[in-house]
Design a protein around this motif. Sequence first.
Motif, short mmCIF file in Angstrom:
data_model
loop_
_atom_site.label_atom_id
_atom_site.label_comp_id
_atom_site.label_asym_id
_atom_site.label_seq_id
_atom_site.Cartn_x
_atom_site.Cartn_y
_atom_site.Cartn_z
N ASP A 154 2.42 84.28 83.47
CA ASP A 154 1.46 84.65 83.34
C ASP A 154 0.15 84.27 82.53
O ASP A 154 1.04 85.08 81.27
N PRO A 155 -0.59 84.04 82.04
CA PRO A 155 -1.58 83.95 80.90
C PRO A 155 -1.58 84.93 80.38
O PRO A 155 -1.37 85.51 79.03
N ASP A 156 -2.71 85.54 80.98
CA ASP A 156 -2.87 87.29 81.05
C ASP A 156 -1.70 88.02 80.70
O ASP A 156 -2.12 89.06 79.33
N LYS A 157 -0.81 87.37 80.77
CA LYS A 157 0.57 88.82 80.70
C LYS A 157 1.30 88.78 79.16
O LYS A 157 2.29 88.99 78.79
N THR A 158 1.60 86.89 79.06
CA THR A 158 1.67 86.33 77.68
C THR A 158 1.02 87.02 76.85
O THR A 158 2.07 86.84 75.37
N ILE A 159 0.27 85.65 76.88
CA ILE A 159 -0.77 85.65 75.21
C ILE A 159 -1.25 87.29 75.14
O ILE A 159 -2.26 87.44 75.59
N ILE A 160 -0.80 87.39 74.23
CA ILE A 160 -1.79 88.89 73.40
C ILE A 160 -2.35 88.37 72.22
O ILE A 160 -2.21 87.64 71.56
N GLU A 161 -3.66 88.88 72.67
CA GLU A 161 -5.06 88.14 71.78
C GLU A 161 -5.91 89.51 70.79
O GLU A 161 -5.69 90.81 71.29
N ILE A 162 -5.42 89.32 69.29
CA ILE A 162 -5.57 90.25 68.64
C ILE A 162 -7.16 90.60 68.27
O ILE A 162 -7.87 88.94 67.65
N ALA A 163 -7.55 91.78 68.11
CA ALA A 163 -9.52 91.55 68.17
C ALA A 163 -9.48 92.53 66.84
O ALA A 163 -8.91 93.70 66.57
N PRO A 164 -10.58 92.05 66.12
CA PRO A 164 -10.97 93.25 65.19
C PRO A 164 -11.09 94.21 65.76
O PRO A 164 -11.61 94.45 66.59
N ARG A 165 -11.02 95.02 64.78
CA ARG A 165 -12.06 96.65 65.43
C ARG A 165 -12.90 96.88 65.28
O ARG A 165 -13.60 95.98 65.16
N SER A 166 -13.03 97.77 65.91
CA SER A 166 -14.43 98.04 66.46
C SER A 166 -15.67 98.32 64.86
O SER A 166 -15.24 98.76 64.52
N GLY A 167 -16.97 97.40 65.63
CA GLY A 167 -17.29 97.41 64.34
C GLY A 167 -17.20 96.67 63.44
O GLY A 167 -17.55 96.69 62.16
N GLU A 168 -15.71 95.81 63.46
CA GLU A 168 -16.01 94.86 62.36
C GLU A 168 -15.22 93.59 62.89
O GLU A 168 -15.12 93.13 63.92
N HIS A 169 -15.76 92.27 62.02
CA HIS A 169 -15.81 91.08 62.46
C HIS A 169 -14.50 90.43 62.03
O HIS A 169 -14.68 89.21 62.50
N THR A 170 -13.66 90.58 61.54
CA THR A 170 -12.66 90.19 61.19
C THR A 170 -11.16 90.65 61.45
O THR A 170 -11.76 91.96 61.45
N LEU A 171 -10.05 90.22 61.54
CA LEU A 171 -9.08 90.76 61.41
C LEU A 171 -8.49 91.12 60.34
O LEU A 171 -8.47 90.88 59.21
N ARG A 172 -7.63 92.49 59.95
CA ARG A 172 -7.10 92.88 58.84
C ARG A 172 -5.53 92.29 59.30
O ARG A 172 -5.14 92.38 60.34
N THR A 173 -5.07 91.98 58.42
CA THR A 173 -3.44 91.35 58.12
C THR A 173 -2.39 92.20 58.57
O THR A 173 -1.71 92.33 59.28
N GLU A 174 -2.96 93.99 57.93
CA GLU A 174 -1.60 94.51 58.39
C GLU A 174 -1.60 95.39 60.01
O GLU A 174 -1.05 95.62 60.87
N ASP A 175 -3.55 95.09 60.76
CA ASP A 175 -3.51 94.94 62.51
C ASP A 175 -2.12 93.56 62.71
O ASP A 175 -1.98 94.00 63.90
#
Length: 426
Positions: free
Chosen positions: A151-172
């Motif tokens: 099941d894609p919904d259970k298998t694929i983990i999508e990392i989103a930016p923190r609230s109020g930010e537009h890009t991802l932090r490497t540490e996240d």
Amino acid sequence: MTQYEYSLDFARKMDQEDELSVFREMFFFPKVNGKEAIYFCGNSLGLQPKSVREYLEKDLESWADKAVDGHFDGDSPWFSVHKRSKSALSEIVGAKEHEVVVMNSLTSNLHALMVSFYRPAGKRVKIITEAGAFPSDMYMLESQVKVHGLDPDKTIIEIAPRSGEHTLRTEDIIETIEANKEELALVMMAGLQYYTGQVFDMKAITSAGHQAGAFVGFDLAHAAGNFPLQLHEWGMDFAAWCSYKYLNSGPGNVAGIFVHERHADSPELVRFAGWWGHNEQERFKMEKGFKPMYGADGWQASNGNVLGMAAHQASLDIFQEAGMHKLREKSLKLTGYLEFLIKKISGNSGVLEIITPENHNERGCQLSLLIHKGGKAVFDEFYQNGIVGDWRNPNVVRIAPTPLYNSFEDVFRFAKILEQSLKKFA
């Protein structure tokens, strides 16, 4: 650090001092309203090199004069057509020649590589990717997961930016990898995020993925030919890219792959085999039993698209002449100038916001502008004044000054049009 100025004289002075300015004349520019466009859309489709016709004609003549014998006769026989590009590509992506090959198209290549490097077993089934990945990557990952009955919904983990930010932090990203290390099979992300223009720390992500026991791969559609890559050194297992964006090789043209040297002689790796990936010394024996070529060549399926590769080679030869190091140096100045002018002109107007990272190590030539007022009307105003950029829903304009063919005067002229547009919408 270059001290930028908002003046035409400054822009022209920068162009006069630019040793790469001669390459601009090697490309055709489209027209808007009868005038040559300011073309900032190489992140969607690169311009056509003027030499493409000559390169194509050589293979067309070979086809006309030799027909089937063109596979083995002449200066550049088609049997080994995929080898023409290896020298240039290895320099552009920072790899060894046997780690790269031109073949197929981007998403079909990702599917082929996923067959080898996404092997869910037991509890190790999960894939980590960035939220808001390019749709083709989303569809590819979803379908690959479904092929394995998951099941894609259970298998694929999508990392989103923190609230109020537009890009991802490497540490996240690294924290998410660590948190899922017992169930992780693959980390598969863009190298450069198409919407925000953010370049991910591919070296750090690869290291974290491998420490977690997962394979790691990247879609480099927006990075190849734009950002300096060191794929072999960074150690990811695989990567793929298209050739029609920054590599200027024509709409929908052939793509390329990277497979790290550690997998170069691994015939046991599951793959979708085809005869052009088979040992070339035995290929025409027409026997059963697939024996993969060494390195990335072993992932080929069909014989190469000769005419597509000819157009591709025309651009690659220009890249080799210019040199990625020099292109990157100019790109930093060109995009830096664009950033300087946008900030100077927009000020506190509230009309737009640059969402691409300020850190030069976290971006290529593209700046993504979030439009807060005016929406697509701002973009349409750009176009009516000769600016060819790229609109992405819901409200982002992507502007990509490309060092091979864009000038500092292009950037200055864009700034004047931006200033005019902001007066309408501020």
